[in-house]
Design a protein around this motif. Sequence first.
Motif, PDB file in Angstrom:
ATOM      1  N   PRO A  84       0.832  -1.202   0.000  1.00 17.66           N
ATOM      2  CA  PRO A  84       0.000   0.000   0.000  1.00 17.66           C
ATOM      3  C   PRO A  84       0.870   1.257   0.000  1.00 17.66           C
ATOM      4  N   ALA A  85       0.354   2.314  -0.621  1.00 20.52           N
ATOM      5  CA  ALA A  85       1.113   3.567  -0.698  1.00 20.52           C
ATOM      6  C   ALA A  85       1.502   4.041   0.702  1.00 20.52           C
ATOM      7  N   LEU A  86       0.643   3.788   1.670  1.00 21.07           N
ATOM      8  CA  LEU A  86       0.909   4.245   3.032  1.00 21.07           C
ATOM      9  C   LEU A  86       2.251   3.713   3.551  1.00 21.07           C
ATOM     10  N   ASP A  87       2.592   2.477   3.185  1.00 19.91           N
ATOM     11  CA  ASP A  87       3.877   1.906   3.612  1.00 19.91           C
ATOM     12  C   ASP A  87       5.044   2.661   2.977  1.00 19.91           C
ATOM     13  N   SER A  88       4.894   3.025   1.695  1.00 17.22           N
ATOM     14  CA  SER A  88       5.953   3.801   1.032  1.00 17.22           C
ATOM     15  C   SER A  88       6.044   5.198   1.647  1.00 17.22           C
ATOM     16  N   PHE A  89       4.897   5.753   2.013  1.00 17.57           N
ATOM     17  CA  PHE A  89       4.898   7.077   2.661  1.00 17.57           C
ATOM     18  C   PHE A  89       5.716   7.015   3.954  1.00 17.57           C
ATOM     19  N   GLU A  90       5.461   5.948   4.701  1.00 19.89           N
ATOM     20  CA  GLU A  90       6.123   5.758   5.989  1.00 19.89           C
ATOM     21  C   GLU A  90       7.649   5.668   5.794  1.00 19.89           C
ATOM     22  N   LEU A  91       8.042   4.977   4.729  1.00 16.08           N
ATOM     23  CA  LEU A  91       9.463   4.858   4.407  1.00 16.08           C
ATOM     24  C   LEU A  91      10.053   6.243   4.112  1.00 16.08           C
ATOM     25  N   ASN A  92       9.305   7.040   3.357  1.00 17.12           N
ATOM     26  CA  ASN A  92       9.772   8.394   3.054  1.00 17.12           C
ATOM     27  C   ASN A  92       9.867   9.252   4.323  1.00 17.12           C
ATOM     28  N   ARG A  93       8.927   9.041   5.234  1.00 15.34           N
ATOM     29  CA  ARG A  93       8.968   9.796   6.490  1.00 15.34           C
ATOM     30  C   ARG A  93      10.318   9.581   7.178  1.00 15.34           C
ATOM     31  N   VAL A  94      10.742   8.317   7.199  1.00 15.30           N
ATOM     32  CA  VAL A  94      11.992   7.998   7.885  1.00 15.30           C
ATOM     33  C   VAL A  94      13.192   8.523   7.097  1.00 15.30           C
ATOM     34  N   ILE A  95      13.172   8.291   5.784  1.00 10.15           N
ATOM     35  CA  ILE A  95      14.314   8.687   4.952  1.00 10.15           C
ATOM     36  C   ILE A  95      14.511  10.206   4.966  1.00 10.15           C
TER      37      ILE A  95
END
Lengths: 338, 267
Positions: A119-130
């Motif tokens: 889900p896009a939400l998981d990629s969003f979460e990754l971007n939050r950290v990066i």
Amino acid sequence: MQDTLSPAVRVRELRKLYSVHEREAGALAAVKSLARRQTREVTAVGGLSFDVAPGEIIGFLGSNGAGKTTTLKMLSGLLYPTSGEIGVLGHTPSRRERAFLRRITLVMGNRNQLGWDIPALDSFELNRVIYRIPPDQYKRTLDELIELLDLDALIRKPVRNLSLGERMKCEVAAALLHQPQVLFLDEPTIGLDVTMQRRIRAFIAEYNRRHGATVLLTSHYMADMAALCKRVVVIHHGQLLFDGDLAALVGRFSPHKTVIIELADDGVDLRGYGEIVAREEGRATLRVPKGETAAVTARLLADLPISDLTVEDPPIEEVIEQVFAQEAAESTGATAAV
Amino acid sequence: MNTLLAVYHANFRVTIATQLQYRASLAIWLLGTVLEPTIYLVVWRTIAQSGGGAVGGYSAADFAAYFLILMIVNHLTFSWIMWEYEYRIRQGQFSPLLLRPIHPIHKDIADNIAYKLVILPVLLPAAALLAITFGADFNPAPWALLAFVPALLLAFLVRFLTEWTLATSAFWTTRTGAVNQMYFVVSLFLSGQVAPLDLLPAPIRIAAAILPFRWTVYFPVELALGRLTPQETLLGLAAQAGWLVVSLLLFRTVWHIGVQRYSGVGA
């Protein structure tokens, strides 16, 4: 603090040359090219200079291969310029410093960064950290993006199950979570239906208004330009052809105005007033040289039983076509003269 | 450092979630991982049994132990990055990675470890089952098992960095298949995946010791089998540390030049 007077983007004499392998078609040429590679220098961008003020939205116009994408790639730091200077928020993009990358974003309509299976939400979460986005800010931004792009029903589905338009909205959201100050958007509406194009367009305008972000946009759709960009830069064969107001572009490159009249009598002879572009029941469209517009409309109104009359600029597509046609004619003229 | 840990953690979650969606493909990969060393095991065991019980000091039970430990070490140190890179550059998926404010290698390391963690809970029981079936025999000293941990970690790092560096050859030629194939054939022999290096001709053994191959697979396997003295172990760890330094330097240099080239000729 960013100095509000200095430009967000500053470009001077920017050039990019590619060397490309060349060979004739056919098997023999293919074998020959194994032994000796023919290369040729191709100028993708040939000396561009312009500034973009903070908070400004500018559009790059140009046909395929004009150098728009190459320019955006150099501005975002993906490509080294062959020569010339670029400053984006005071950084040199090709160094790709982290502080720079955290302040910009590049969205390419035909590329994707979201994980396909999640889900896009998981990629969003990754971007939050990066991007090291503080949790409060992340939540605020995400809520805002969900609201503006209407993402609520999309972000929990695997990206592969989304339609092209839905995916693009998620791509745009992912690219903006870190609240970049400069947005490079390369054909963000490519392949989308009219409703979705309008949606993305409205979003870009709203994002620009709320955050004062600088936006550099390329698009083939004139509607994108007309809706978003007060200022356009026209690039042709890597050269800057025009830089200014969209309205001024039309004024400069189109020698004609379109006059549309409505009249009760279809039998009237209109040939003396201008070139007849279209004529249907009770309605005629004339192309009139710009300088004569006032005189022609006065004559039309005096001579004929007209119920309505409007004067318009020709559609922007037509203007752009003319720009390129004119340029092509000039360059062949120049070659012939040599 | 905290950021990096958080990035790894987030990447783990994403990769594990992704992998678990493809259970059939996971099962096939797992089968391959188990099958390849098992075939070599059966072949060598048959040779040993027909040759009077042993070949070059390896009994049937030794071969079983060797190939099962090899299976685990190989699984924990291998990478598929060389195939991934070609695809990545061809499909233009490299550019987004380059625009993130973090080095792209971190994503790859995290993906690699996550995949291994997903497979390991099935691989270990499978290895244990095979060990019983084939009567694998090995009894390392406790110190050797302790030394196995850093040896495995170093092997992973050296192998990953070397393969990641080789994968960046995709910056120069988008067809990296040839480079990959050559590397894999060489590594099949030199890292001891076809046969224990002891059984191979001297030139191959020497080549394996000079190149990183011995240190990325064979050395940890020998250590876990209890076939090394403490001196040999220390020497091996030193060789691994040396290769870590070399591979780090190579990685940094090649990456720097490669990425400049990528940005120069067209991203």
